[in-house]
Design a protein around this motif. Structure first.
Motif, PDB file in Angstrom:
ATOM      1  N   LEU A 120       0.823  -1.196   0.000  1.00 33.17           N
ATOM      2  CA  LEU A 120       0.000   0.000   0.000  1.00 33.17           C
ATOM      3  C   LEU A 120       0.862   1.253   0.000  1.00 33.17           C
ATOM      4  CD1 LEU A 120      -2.576  -1.194   2.690  1.00 33.17           C
ATOM      5  CD2 LEU A 120      -2.956  -1.037   0.217  1.00 33.17           C
ATOM      6  N   PRO A 121       0.323   2.388  -0.441  1.00 30.03           N
ATOM      7  CA  PRO A 121       1.077   3.643  -0.409  1.00 30.03           C
ATOM      8  C   PRO A 121       1.505   4.005   1.006  1.00 30.03           C
ATOM      9  CG  PRO A 121      -0.880   3.862  -1.775  1.00 30.03           C
ATOM     10  CD  PRO A 121      -1.005   2.553  -1.068  1.00 30.03           C
ATOM     11  N   ALA A 122       2.581   4.745   1.114  1.00 31.27           N
ATOM     12  CA  ALA A 122       3.152   5.066   2.426  1.00 31.27           C
ATOM     13  C   ALA A 122       2.181   5.843   3.310  1.00 31.27           C
ATOM     14  CB  ALA A 122       4.446   5.858   2.242  1.00 31.27           C
ATOM     15  N   GLU A 123       1.294   6.637   2.716  1.00 32.99           N
ATOM     16  CA  GLU A 123       0.348   7.440   3.492  1.00 32.99           C
ATOM     17  C   GLU A 123      -0.852   6.649   3.999  1.00 32.99           C
ATOM     18  OE1 GLU A 123       0.073  11.968   2.262  1.00 32.99           O
ATOM     19  OE2 GLU A 123      -0.322  10.677   0.549  1.00 32.99           O
ATOM     20  N   MET A 124      -1.000   5.418   3.564  1.00 39.81           N
ATOM     21  CA  MET A 124      -2.220   4.679   3.858  1.00 39.81           C
ATOM     22  C   MET A 124      -2.532   4.558   5.350  1.00 39.81           C
ATOM     23  SD  MET A 124      -4.542   3.466   1.847  1.00 39.81           S
ATOM     24  CE  MET A 124      -6.092   3.594   2.736  1.00 39.81           C
ATOM     25  N   PRO A 125      -1.551   4.382   6.246  1.00 36.69           N
ATOM     26  CA  PRO A 125      -1.915   4.285   7.669  1.00 36.69           C
ATOM     27  C   PRO A 125      -2.682   5.495   8.187  1.00 36.69           C
ATOM     28  CG  PRO A 125       0.302   3.463   7.352  1.00 36.69           C
ATOM     29  CD  PRO A 125      -0.122   4.069   6.030  1.00 36.69           C
ATOM     30  N   ARG A 126      -2.335   6.700   7.731  1.00 43.46           N
ATOM     31  CA  ARG A 126      -3.063   7.876   8.203  1.00 43.46           C
ATOM     32  C   ARG A 126      -4.512   7.843   7.714  1.00 43.46           C
ATOM     33  NH1 ARG A 126      -0.387  11.460   5.945  1.00 43.46           N
ATOM     34  NH2 ARG A 126      -1.781  12.480   4.463  1.00 43.46           N
ATOM     35  N   TYR A 168     -18.129  13.055  -0.062  1.00 47.03           N
ATOM     36  CA  TYR A 168     -18.079  13.521   1.317  1.00 47.03           C
ATOM     37  C   TYR A 168     -17.287  12.561   2.193  1.00 47.03           C
ATOM     38  CZ  TYR A 168     -21.938  16.480  -0.271  1.00 47.03           C
ATOM     39  OH  TYR A 168     -22.731  17.369  -0.952  1.00 47.03           O
ATOM     40  N   TYR A 169     -17.423  11.276   1.941  1.00 49.26           N
ATOM     41  CA  TYR A 169     -16.709  10.291   2.746  1.00 49.26           C
ATOM     42  C   TYR A 169     -15.199  10.486   2.621  1.00 49.26           C
ATOM     43  CZ  TYR A 169     -15.023   5.810   4.492  1.00 49.26           C
ATOM     44  OH  TYR A 169     -14.349   4.838   5.193  1.00 49.26           O
ATOM     45  N   VAL A 170     -14.702  10.609   1.408  1.00 47.13           N
ATOM     46  CA  VAL A 170     -13.263  10.785   1.206  1.00 47.13           C
ATOM     47  C   VAL A 170     -12.794  12.081   1.864  1.00 47.13           C
ATOM     48  CG1 VAL A 170     -11.453  11.108  -0.532  1.00 47.13           C
ATOM     49  CG2 VAL A 170     -13.254   9.415  -0.909  1.00 47.13           C
ATOM     50  N   ALA A 171     -13.567  13.152   1.704  1.00 48.92           N
ATOM     51  CA  ALA A 171     -13.204  14.425   2.328  1.00 48.92           C
ATOM     52  C   ALA A 171     -13.166  14.295   3.843  1.00 48.92           C
ATOM     53  CB  ALA A 171     -14.182  15.517   1.913  1.00 48.92           C
ATOM     54  N   ASP A 172     -14.148  13.633   4.428  1.00 47.31           N
ATOM     55  CA  ASP A 172     -14.208  13.502   5.880  1.00 47.31           C
ATOM     56  C   ASP A 172     -13.057  12.660   6.411  1.00 47.31           C
ATOM     57  OD1 ASP A 172     -16.472  15.034   5.798  1.00 47.31           O
ATOM     58  OD2 ASP A 172     -17.868  13.377   6.131  1.00 47.31           O
ATOM     59  N   VAL A 173     -12.691  11.609   5.685  1.00 53.11           N
ATOM     60  CA  VAL A 173     -11.541  10.804   6.100  1.00 53.11           C
ATOM     61  C   VAL A 173     -10.266  11.644   6.062  1.00 53.11           C
ATOM     62  CG1 VAL A 173     -10.072   8.859   5.406  1.00 53.11           C
ATOM     63  CG2 VAL A 173     -12.550   8.575   5.498  1.00 53.11           C
ATOM     64  N   GLU A 174     -10.117  12.439   5.026  1.00 51.86           N
ATOM     65  CA  GLU A 174      -8.962  13.344   4.935  1.00 51.86           C
ATOM     66  C   GLU A 174      -8.927  14.289   6.131  1.00 51.86           C
ATOM     67  OE1 GLU A 174      -5.631  14.491   3.482  1.00 51.86           O
ATOM     68  OE2 GLU A 174      -6.750  14.110   1.646  1.00 51.86           O
ATOM     69  N   LEU A 175     -10.053  14.884   6.444  1.00 51.85           N
ATOM     70  CA  LEU A 175     -10.121  15.850   7.537  1.00 51.85           C
ATOM     71  C   LEU A 175      -9.875  15.186   8.885  1.00 51.85           C
ATOM     72  CD1 LEU A 175     -13.190  17.911   6.302  1.00 51.85           C
ATOM     73  CD2 LEU A 175     -10.814  18.702   6.402  1.00 51.85           C
ATOM     74  N   ALA A 176     -10.366  13.964   9.060  1.00 52.31           N
ATOM     75  CA  ALA A 176     -10.127  13.256  10.320  1.00 52.31           C
ATOM     76  C   ALA A 176      -8.636  12.980  10.507  1.00 52.31           C
ATOM     77  CB  ALA A 176     -10.923  11.956  10.349  1.00 52.31           C
ATOM     78  N   LEU A 193       3.179   8.252  11.331  1.00 53.81           N
ATOM     79  CA  LEU A 193       1.917   8.264  10.618  1.00 53.81           C
ATOM     80  C   LEU A 193       1.623   9.647  10.060  1.00 53.81           C
ATOM     81  CD1 LEU A 193      -1.376   6.557  11.566  1.00 53.81           C
ATOM     82  CD2 LEU A 193      -1.399   9.042  11.382  1.00 53.81           C
ATOM     83  N   CYS A 194       2.122  10.687  10.716  1.00 48.55           N
ATOM     84  CA  CYS A 194       1.832  12.054  10.300  1.00 48.55           C
ATOM     85  C   CYS A 194       2.980  12.699   9.524  1.00 48.55           C
ATOM     86  CB  CYS A 194       1.511  12.905  11.531  1.00 48.55           C
ATOM     87  SG  CYS A 194       0.012  12.381  12.401  1.00 48.55           S
ATOM     88  N   ALA A 195       3.957  11.895   9.140  1.00 46.89           N
ATOM     89  CA  ALA A 195       5.155  12.466   8.508  1.00 46.89           C
ATOM     90  C   ALA A 195       4.846  13.248   7.243  1.00 46.89           C
ATOM     91  CB  ALA A 195       6.155  11.348   8.219  1.00 46.89           C
ATOM     92  N   ASP A 196       3.875  12.758   6.444  1.00 53.20           N
ATOM     93  CA  ASP A 196       3.572  13.413   5.170  1.00 53.20           C
ATOM     94  C   ASP A 196       2.221  14.100   5.185  1.00 53.20           C
ATOM     95  OD1 ASP A 196       5.944  12.454   3.880  1.00 53.20           O
ATOM     96  OD2 ASP A 196       5.011  10.481   3.721  1.00 53.20           O
ATOM     97  N   ALA A 197       1.706  14.387   6.376  1.00 59.59           N
ATOM     98  CA  ALA A 197       0.398  15.013   6.470  1.00 59.59           C
ATOM     99  C   ALA A 197       0.448  16.419   5.910  1.00 59.59           C
ATOM    100  CB  ALA A 197      -0.061  15.048   7.926  1.00 59.59           C
ATOM    101  N   PRO A 198      -0.653  16.871   5.233  1.00 62.94           N
ATOM    102  CA  PRO A 198      -0.687  18.239   4.688  1.00 62.94           C
ATOM    103  C   PRO A 198      -0.482  19.276   5.778  1.00 62.94           C
ATOM    104  CG  PRO A 198      -2.504  16.906   3.839  1.00 62.94           C
ATOM    105  CD  PRO A 198      -1.876  16.105   4.935  1.00 62.94           C
TER     106      PRO A 198
END
Length: 368
Positions: free
Chosen positions: A187-193, A340-348, A363-368
Motif C-alpha cells: 500500500l502507499p506510504a500514506e495509507m496508515p493515516r 463527502y466520505y473521502v473528504a471527511d476521512v482526509e479531515l479526520a 503516521l503524520c510524517a507526510d500530512a498536509p
C-alpha cells in the motif's frame, strides 16, 4: 459504511429563473447539472469541498450555528448560507426561495427546486447532519482514558497486555507494521493515516458501532467481509480482528485496482500518483473496488479519467479523485456521499495529526 449520513444532492427538474430558455431546455434534470459541467471545473474542487465539510464536521465557520444550510456550486465554491425555518417543510421552501434569488442576482447560473426528500441546485448541505464527535473520537483513538485502551490476541498477533493496555493508534500501527513486514500489504506510504481517518469517521472509535446497513465494529465491516476474513460471528466486534480485516480488504482492493490505475495514471509524478491511488482506495473502501474500477476502464465512465490523465498538471490528486466521481454522478449508483466520505476521512486524519502527541509520529510524517 460511513457513520454519518449526508443530505445528498439529488436534483429535480430545472426552474429556469436566471437561465435562458435554451439553458432551461438543456438542463432538464439533475444529471444535466453534472453533464453540463466541463472537466476543467474540477480545478480546486477538492480544497473547496474540504472547507465545507470541515465546517460541518467541526461545527465551525458558517456552520457554527447548526440550524443552518450552506449552499455551494458545482465547483464546491461557497455561495451563502441560510437559517432554517421552524419546520422541515418551511426550510425546504426557504431553500428553494434562496436558490431562486441566487439565480436571479447572478450568483448561480440557474437553479433546481428540491422537495422534502431531495435537494436542488445550488447544492445545499445541512449543518446539523449526524456526524462523529471528533473530539471524543480522537480521545478514544489515542487512548486518553484507560477504558479506551485495548490488549489481546488475534490470529498470529499479540498486542499489549492486561497490565499494560495500549491505544487503538498503537494497535493500528502494530498490525500494519506486522503485516507489512510479513509482505501481506502493498500500500502507499500514506495509507496508515487514511486508515486512522477511516476508523475515526466510520465509528468514532466505538467498539459496538452498528449501522442501519448492519455494518459493525470500529471499521464498520459487513458480515460478508468479516466472514471472508475468517472471522467468526463471536469475534465480529474484536477490534484487532476488525483492523486486520480492514487492512486485508484495502490491500485486496489495491491489487485489483493497481493494473488499471497504472495504465491510466502511471506517468504521474510519484508523490501525486501515490496520493491519488490512496484516495481511490478510500473511495473503494466506501463503495467497492468494482465501482472504482469502472471509473478507470469503462468506455463511458472513464472519459473523465482520460481527460485528467492528459492534463494532470492542472489538477491536484484530490481534484482528480473527486472529478472521477463527480462527472459520473447518477451513473453506476454513484452519489455525492462518496465524495463527502473521502473528504471527511482526509479531515479526520488532519485533525489527528494536529494533536501535540502526534507531532513526531511517523503516521503524520507526510500530512498536509
Amino acid at each position: 459504511m460511513p457513520l454519518r449520513t449526508a443530505r445528498c444532492l439529488l436534483l429535480l427538474p430545472l426552474l429556469a429563473l436566471g437561465a435562458s430558455p435554451a439553458a432551461a431546455e438543456k438542463l432538464k434534470d439533475w444529471t444535466s447539472v453534472i453533464r453540463e459541467s466541463p472537466y476543467w471545473e474540477s480545478q480546486g474542487v477538492y480544497s473547496n469541498i474540504l472547507t465545507i465539510r470541515r465546517w460541518i464536521l467541526d461545527s465551525s465557520g458558517y456552520c457554527s450555528e447548526i440550524e443552518r444550510h450552506i449552499l455551494f456550486d458545482r465547483r464546491g465554491q461557497f455561495l451563502g448560507y441560510m437559517n432554517n425555518a421552524p419546520t422541515r417543510q418551511g426550510t425546504q421552501r426557504k431553500l428553494n426561495d434562496t436558490r431562486q434569488r441566487m439565480a436571479a442576482n447572478g450568483r448561480a447560473d440557474y437553479w433546481v427546486a428540491g422537495d422534502p426528500q431531495t435537494t436542488g441546485y445550488p447544492f445545499a448541505l445541512a449543518c446539523d447532519q449526524p456526524h462523529v464527535n471528533m473530539d471524543d473520537a480522537l480521545a478514544r483513538y489515542v487512548g486518553s482514558l484507560p477504558a479506551d485502551r485495548i490488549w489481546g490476541d488475534w490470529d498470529d498477533l499479540t498486542f499489549a497486555s492486561a497490565d499494560d493496555p495500549k491505544s487503538l493508534h498503537a494497535a493500528l500501527r502494530y498490525i500494519y507494521d506486522t503485516r507489512n513486514n510479513q509482505q501481506r500489504l502493498n500500500l502507499p506510504a500514506e495509507m496508515p493515516r487514511y486508515l486512522a481517518g477511516q476508523l475515526l469517521i466510520e465509528s468514532g472509535g466505538q467498539r459496538k458501532a452498528h449501522s442501519a446497513a448492519n455494518a459493525r465494529g470500529i471499521m464498520q465491516l459487513s458480515d460478508m467481509v468479516l466472514d471472508d476474513c475468517g472471522i467468526s460471528p463471536g469475534n465480529y466486534w474484536h477490534r484487532l480482528a476488525q483492523l486486520d480485516c480492514a487492512m486485508r480488504l484495502t490491500s485486496q482492493n489495491a491489487r485489483n485496482l493497481r493494473p488499471a490505475f497504472e495504465a491510466r495514471f502511471g506517468k504521474l509524478p510519484p508523490a501525486k500518483r501515490d496520493r491519488l491511488f490512496t484516495l481511490l482506495l478510500v473511495q473503494a473502501y466506501h463503495g467497492g473496488a468494482a465501482r472504482v474500477l469502472t471509473l478507470l476502464e469503462d468506455e463511458e465512465l472513464a472519459q473523465p479519467a482520460a481527460y485528467f490523465a492528459d492534463h494532470p498538471e492542472r489538477f491536484s490528486a484530490g481534484d482528480i479523485a473527486f472529478g472521477l466521481v463527480y462527472h459520473n454522478l447518477g451513473r453506476n449508483r454513484l452519489g455525492l456521499s462518496s465524495l463527502y466520505y473521502v473528504a471527511d476521512v482526509e479531515l479526520a486524519g488532519e485533525a489527528l495529526c494536529r494533536l501535540p502527541r502526534m507531532a513526531d509520529d511517523t503516521l503524520c510524517a507526510d500530512a498536509p
